[in-house]
Design a protein around this motif. Structure first.
Motif, short mmCIF file in Angstrom:
data_model
loop_
_atom_site.label_atom_id
_atom_site.label_comp_id
_atom_site.label_asym_id
_atom_site.label_seq_id
_atom_site.Cartn_x
_atom_site.Cartn_y
_atom_site.Cartn_z
N VAL A 99 -6.19 -26.47 50.22
CA VAL A 99 -7.43 -27.08 49.74
C VAL A 99 -7.24 -28.58 49.50
O VAL A 99 -8.10 -29.40 49.84
CB VAL A 99 -7.93 -26.36 48.47
CG1 VAL A 99 -9.06 -27.11 47.81
CG2 VAL A 99 -8.36 -24.94 48.80
N GLY A 103 -9.12 -31.54 51.59
CA GLY A 103 -9.90 -32.53 50.84
C GLY A 103 -9.48 -33.95 51.14
O GLY A 103 -10.32 -34.84 51.32
N THR A 137 -10.62 -34.87 54.59
CA THR A 137 -12.06 -35.11 54.57
C THR A 137 -12.38 -36.50 54.03
O THR A 137 -13.26 -37.20 54.55
CB THR A 137 -12.77 -34.04 53.74
OG1 THR A 137 -12.47 -32.75 54.29
CG2 THR A 137 -14.26 -34.24 53.72
N CYS A 194 -5.09 -41.81 53.49
CA CYS A 194 -5.32 -40.36 53.42
C CYS A 194 -4.70 -39.65 54.62
O CYS A 194 -4.07 -38.61 54.48
CB CYS A 194 -6.82 -40.06 53.35
SG CYS A 194 -7.59 -40.50 51.79
#
Length: 80
Positions: free
Chosen positions: A20, A24, A27, A63
């Motif tokens: 998860v 995230g 994303t 990220c």
């Protein structure tokens, strides 16, 4: 055959949390490169070329780097 259910549950929980978290973070990287949420784009206005500000792109690349490092670390753990 004896199954350690506590350890199995712990592995499941950690893998679920890691999945998860990585999804995230990935994303957020996609949102940073797409320029979603900028003013003018929701009403049909034209977005500036380049996909966002330099800060948003730098954050997005960070990220993506975190995701790549997590995948590389996972492969390292499996291979070791």
């Amino acid at each position: 055959m004896n199954i350690d259910w506590a350890a199995l549950g712990q592995v499941f929980g950690v893998s679920l949390l890691a999945t998860v978290a990585l999804v995230g973070i990935f994303t957020l990287g996609i949102l940073g490169t797409s320029g979603a949420g900028r003013s003018g784009t929701a009403e049909g206005g034209s977005a500036p070329a380049g996909g966002g500000t330099a800060v948003a792109r730098a954050g997005a690349y960070l990220c993506f780097a975190v995701c790549a490092a997590a995948v590389a670390y996972g492969i390292y753990i499996i291979a070791a």
